[in-house]
Design a protein around this motif. Structure first.
Motif, PDB file in Angstrom:
ATOM      1  N   VAL A 100     -12.606  -0.364   0.986  1.00 13.67           N
ATOM      2  CA  VAL A 100     -13.061   0.928   0.476  1.00 13.67           C
ATOM      3  C   VAL A 100     -12.086   1.394  -0.600  1.00 13.67           C
ATOM      4  O   VAL A 100     -10.866   1.233  -0.465  1.00 13.67           O
ATOM      5  CB  VAL A 100     -13.125   1.982   1.603  1.00 13.67           C
ATOM      6  CG1 VAL A 100     -13.547   3.342   1.062  1.00 13.67           C
ATOM      7  CG2 VAL A 100     -14.097   1.531   2.679  1.00 13.67           C
ATOM      8  N   GLY A 101     -12.612   1.952  -1.680  1.00 18.35           N
ATOM      9  CA  GLY A 101     -11.785   2.625  -2.677  1.00 18.35           C
ATOM     10  C   GLY A 101     -11.739   4.107  -2.351  1.00 18.35           C
ATOM     11  O   GLY A 101     -12.754   4.698  -1.978  1.00 18.35           O
ATOM     12  N   LEU A 102     -10.569   4.719  -2.466  1.00 18.39           N
ATOM     13  CA  LEU A 102     -10.392   6.123  -2.096  1.00 18.39           C
ATOM     14  C   LEU A 102      -9.770   6.897  -3.251  1.00 18.39           C
ATOM     15  O   LEU A 102      -8.637   6.634  -3.658  1.00 18.39           O
ATOM     16  CB  LEU A 102      -9.498   6.235  -0.859  1.00 18.39           C
ATOM     17  CG  LEU A 102     -10.017   5.559   0.419  1.00 18.39           C
ATOM     18  CD1 LEU A 102      -8.937   5.572   1.501  1.00 18.39           C
ATOM     19  CD2 LEU A 102     -11.284   6.238   0.914  1.00 18.39           C
ATOM     20  N   SER A 103     -10.526   7.857  -3.782  1.00 15.50           N
ATOM     21  CA  SER A 103     -10.042   8.715  -4.867  1.00 15.50           C
ATOM     22  C   SER A 103      -9.714  10.087  -4.290  1.00 15.50           C
ATOM     23  O   SER A 103     -10.616  10.862  -3.946  1.00 15.50           O
ATOM     24  CB  SER A 103     -11.098   8.829  -5.960  1.00 15.50           C
ATOM     25  OG  SER A 103     -10.648   9.660  -7.009  1.00 15.50           O
ATOM     26  N   PHE A 104      -8.417  10.371  -4.159  1.00 17.40           N
ATOM     27  CA  PHE A 104      -7.962  11.619  -3.551  1.00 17.40           C
ATOM     28  C   PHE A 104      -7.769  12.703  -4.609  1.00 17.40           C
ATOM     29  O   PHE A 104      -7.373  12.416  -5.740  1.00 17.40           O
ATOM     30  CB  PHE A 104      -6.638  11.401  -2.816  1.00 17.40           C
ATOM     31  CG  PHE A 104      -6.768  10.596  -1.555  1.00 17.40           C
ATOM     32  CD1 PHE A 104      -7.059  11.207  -0.350  1.00 17.40           C
ATOM     33  CD2 PHE A 104      -6.606   9.218  -1.574  1.00 17.40           C
ATOM     34  CE1 PHE A 104      -7.181  10.477   0.823  1.00 17.40           C
ATOM     35  CE2 PHE A 104      -6.735   8.467  -0.415  1.00 17.40           C
ATOM     36  CZ  PHE A 104      -7.019   9.099   0.780  1.00 17.40           C
ATOM     37  N   SER A 105      -8.014  13.942  -4.206  1.00 12.42           N
ATOM     38  CA  SER A 105      -7.841  15.093  -5.098  1.00 12.42           C
ATOM     39  C   SER A 105      -6.982  16.150  -4.418  1.00 12.42           C
ATOM     40  O   SER A 105      -7.054  16.335  -3.196  1.00 12.42           O
ATOM     41  CB  SER A 105      -9.195  15.710  -5.463  1.00 12.42           C
ATOM     42  OG  SER A 105      -9.993  14.794  -6.170  1.00 12.42           O
ATOM     43  N   SER A 106      -6.169  16.816  -5.229  1.00 14.38           N
ATOM     44  CA  SER A 106      -5.369  17.928  -4.740  1.00 14.38           C
ATOM     45  C   SER A 106      -5.211  18.932  -5.870  1.00 14.38           C
ATOM     46  O   SER A 106      -5.621  18.681  -7.009  1.00 14.38           O
ATOM     47  CB  SER A 106      -3.990  17.451  -4.274  1.00 14.38           C
ATOM     48  OG  SER A 106      -3.168  17.140  -5.390  1.00 14.38           O
ATOM     49  N   SER A 107      -4.585  20.070  -5.586  1.00 12.95           N
ATOM     50  CA  SER A 107      -4.376  21.093  -6.608  1.00 12.95           C
ATOM     51  C   SER A 107      -3.429  20.623  -7.698  1.00 12.95           C
ATOM     52  O   SER A 107      -3.422  21.165  -8.807  1.00 12.95           O
ATOM     53  CB  SER A 107      -3.828  22.371  -5.965  1.00 12.95           C
ATOM     54  OG  SER A 107      -2.617  22.097  -5.274  1.00 12.95           O
ATOM     55  N   SER A 108      -2.627  19.602  -7.401  1.00 11.63           N
ATOM     56  CA  SER A 108      -1.657  19.100  -8.369  1.00 11.63           C
ATOM     57  C   SER A 108      -2.103  17.806  -9.052  1.00 11.63           C
ATOM     58  O   SER A 108      -1.350  17.220  -9.824  1.00 11.63           O
ATOM     59  CB  SER A 108      -0.303  18.877  -7.685  1.00 11.63           C
ATOM     60  OG  SER A 108      -0.429  17.959  -6.616  1.00 11.63           O
ATOM     61  N   GLY A 109      -3.309  17.340  -8.763  1.00 10.47           N
ATOM     62  CA  GLY A 109      -3.799  16.128  -9.412  1.00 10.47           C
ATOM     63  C   GLY A 109      -4.490  15.208  -8.429  1.00 10.47           C
ATOM     64  O   GLY A 109      -4.833  15.597  -7.308  1.00 10.47           O
ATOM     65  N   GLY A 110      -4.688  13.954  -8.852  1.00 14.51           N
ATOM     66  CA  GLY A 110      -5.377  12.992  -8.023  1.00 14.51           C
ATOM     67  C   GLY A 110      -4.679  11.650  -7.997  1.00 14.51           C
ATOM     68  O   GLY A 110      -3.786  11.386  -8.803  1.00 14.51           O
ATOM     69  N   TRP A 111      -5.077  10.806  -7.075  1.00 10.99           N
ATOM     70  CA  TRP A 111      -4.500   9.466  -6.971  1.00 10.99           C
ATOM     71  C   TRP A 111      -5.506   8.552  -6.288  1.00 10.99           C
ATOM     72  O   TRP A 111      -6.459   9.003  -5.649  1.00 10.99           O
ATOM     73  CB  TRP A 111      -3.173   9.473  -6.210  1.00 10.99           C
ATOM     74  CG  TRP A 111      -3.239  10.098  -4.847  1.00 10.99           C
ATOM     75  CD1 TRP A 111      -3.486   9.485  -3.655  1.00 10.99           C
ATOM     76  CD2 TRP A 111      -3.042  11.484  -4.549  1.00 10.99           C
ATOM     77  NE1 TRP A 111      -3.468  10.383  -2.618  1.00 10.99           N
ATOM     78  CE2 TRP A 111      -3.178  11.629  -3.142  1.00 10.99           C
ATOM     79  CE3 TRP A 111      -2.737  12.619  -5.314  1.00 10.99           C
ATOM     80  CZ2 TRP A 111      -3.056  12.854  -2.493  1.00 10.99           C
ATOM     81  CZ3 TRP A 111      -2.615  13.847  -4.676  1.00 10.99           C
ATOM     82  CH2 TRP A 111      -2.762  13.966  -3.283  1.00 10.99           C
ATOM     83  N   TRP A 112      -5.268   7.256  -6.443  1.00  8.51           N
ATOM     84  CA  TRP A 112      -6.179   6.226  -5.933  1.00  8.51           C
ATOM     85  C   TRP A 112      -5.497   5.419  -4.843  1.00  8.51           C
ATOM     86  O   TRP A 112      -4.319   5.063  -4.956  1.00  8.51           O
ATOM     87  CB  TRP A 112      -6.601   5.308  -7.068  1.00  8.51           C
ATOM     88  CG  TRP A 112      -7.547   4.226  -6.665  1.00  8.51           C
ATOM     89  CD1 TRP A 112      -7.232   2.953  -6.280  1.00  8.51           C
ATOM     90  CD2 TRP A 112      -8.967   4.330  -6.594  1.00  8.51           C
ATOM     91  NE1 TRP A 112      -8.385   2.252  -5.986  1.00  8.51           N
ATOM     92  CE2 TRP A 112      -9.458   3.072  -6.169  1.00  8.51           C
ATOM     93  CE3 TRP A 112      -9.870   5.361  -6.862  1.00  8.51           C
ATOM     94  CZ2 TRP A 112     -10.820   2.817  -5.998  1.00  8.51           C
ATOM     95  CZ3 TRP A 112     -11.230   5.107  -6.695  1.00  8.51           C
ATOM     96  CH2 TRP A 112     -11.686   3.846  -6.270  1.00  8.51           C
ATOM     97  N   CYS A 113      -6.222   5.142  -3.774  1.00  9.23           N
ATOM     98  CA  CYS A 113      -5.733   4.288  -2.694  1.00  9.23           C
ATOM     99  C   CYS A 113      -6.856   3.378  -2.227  1.00  9.23           C
ATOM    100  O   CYS A 113      -7.994   3.481  -2.686  1.00  9.23           O
ATOM    101  CB  CYS A 113      -5.255   5.133  -1.508  1.00  9.23           C
ATOM    102  SG  CYS A 113      -3.633   5.929  -1.723  1.00  9.23           S
ATOM    103  N   GLY A 114      -6.528   2.502  -1.310  1.00  9.91           N
ATOM    104  CA  GLY A 114      -7.517   1.665  -0.662  1.00  9.91           C
ATOM    105  C   GLY A 114      -7.653   2.040   0.799  1.00  9.91           C
ATOM    106  O   GLY A 114      -6.880   2.836   1.338  1.00  9.91           O
ATOM    107  N   GLY A 115      -8.643   1.469   1.449  1.00 12.35           N
ATOM    108  CA  GLY A 115      -8.845   1.688   2.874  1.00 12.35           C
ATOM    109  C   GLY A 115      -9.701   0.585   3.454  1.00 12.35           C
ATOM    110  O   GLY A 115     -10.240  -0.257   2.720  1.00 12.35           O
TER     111      GLY A 115
END
Length: 275
Positions: free
Chosen positions: A55-70
């Protein structure tokens, strides 16, 4: 903060009798040009359906975003790293993707659906594991779960066994260009003792698996939280956790959260039964 972490790791390792020779770092935290794409360094292009549990995981937060796997472990649960969910407000999960932007299915869920390990320690990188609950997905050739280890294998070292890591991490430490294609590489699992010679026993604990990274091939930024699966039986044994702060191509071992150490924790949230 980095100086504090290095000092804390050194003190912990000395007290445990093993002095680290290198400093570990979560792939997500490595310096890089802003990007959520990339690949395992010196990996191979995956084929459609080759890793249906990825799985590809695109995370979001108030300070930006980042990519991880799962990794898909049931039709409602994805296993990833705590350093991926940490600080995130939401995540979009990409199922059945080889080309990252062309997933078979996507779901976006809030942090209320995260189950981050309560004892995750960003200083020692301990307990780097999280669960994400999603709406139920139907399994197909392209989307399917990966098997969890049996309880009987809880004390296996896995040293000397071959395992596959996959993800969309960086192509190299200095890469300016990136690829959208899912990458993979096969590695040798090494003993915890070997890993401790590099990172010390505070980081390379019994709850960690490590791989050798010859020929400048390793997990890297963007691969965080992704799977390490045994070649012999297709069982998920590791969650991508850390690499050397000297770089993904430094030749130092890469570390993974050891799944067998958290089977009871996984079951407590998911109800997944394993033999």
């Amino acid at each position: 903060m980095k100086v504090f972490i290095v000092l804390a790791l050194a003190i912990a390792s000395v007290s445990a009798g093993v002095m680290p020779q290198d400093v570990p770092m979560h792939p997500r935290d490595m310096p890089a040009k802003p990007s959520i794409e990339g690949r395992i360094t010196n990996g191979y292009n995956a084929l459609e359906g080759q890793f249906p549990y990825q799985v590809g995981l695109s995370f979001s937060s108030s300070s930006g975003g980042w990519w991880c796997g799962g990794s898909i472990i049931s039709n409602q649960w994805v296993l990833t790293a705590a350093h991926c969910t940490s600080g995130a407000q939401s995540v979009t999960a990409y199922f059945g993707a080889v080309m990252r932007t062309n997933a078979k299915l996507t779901y976006t869920v809030s942090s209320a659906n995260f189950r981050q390990h309560a004892s995750y320690n960003p200083s020692t990188l301990a307990n780097d594991i999280s669960l994400i609950q999603t709406p139920a997905v139907g399994f197909t050739y392209y989307i399917n779960k990966v098997a969890l280890p049996a309880l009987a294998n809880s004390y296996s070292t896995y040293a000397g066994q071959r395992a596959i890591a996959s993800g969309w991490g960086k192509t190299s430490d200095a890469a300016a260009g990136v690829t959208n294609y899912l990458q993979y590489q096969t590695y040798d699992i090494i003993s915890v003792d070997q890993c401790q010679r590099t990172y010390g026993s505070a980081v390379a604990s019994k709850n960690v698996l490590c791989i050798a990274t010859p020929n400048k091939s390793s997990t890297c930024q963007g691969d965080s939280g992704g799977p390490l699966v045994l070649v012999s039986n297709g069982v998920l044994v590791g969650v991508t956790s850390y690499v050397s702060s000297a770089g993904c191509q430094s030749g130092a071992p890469s570390g993974f959260t050891r799944v067998t150490s958290y089977l009871d924790w996984i079951r407590s949230y998911t109800g997944i039964y394993y033999a």
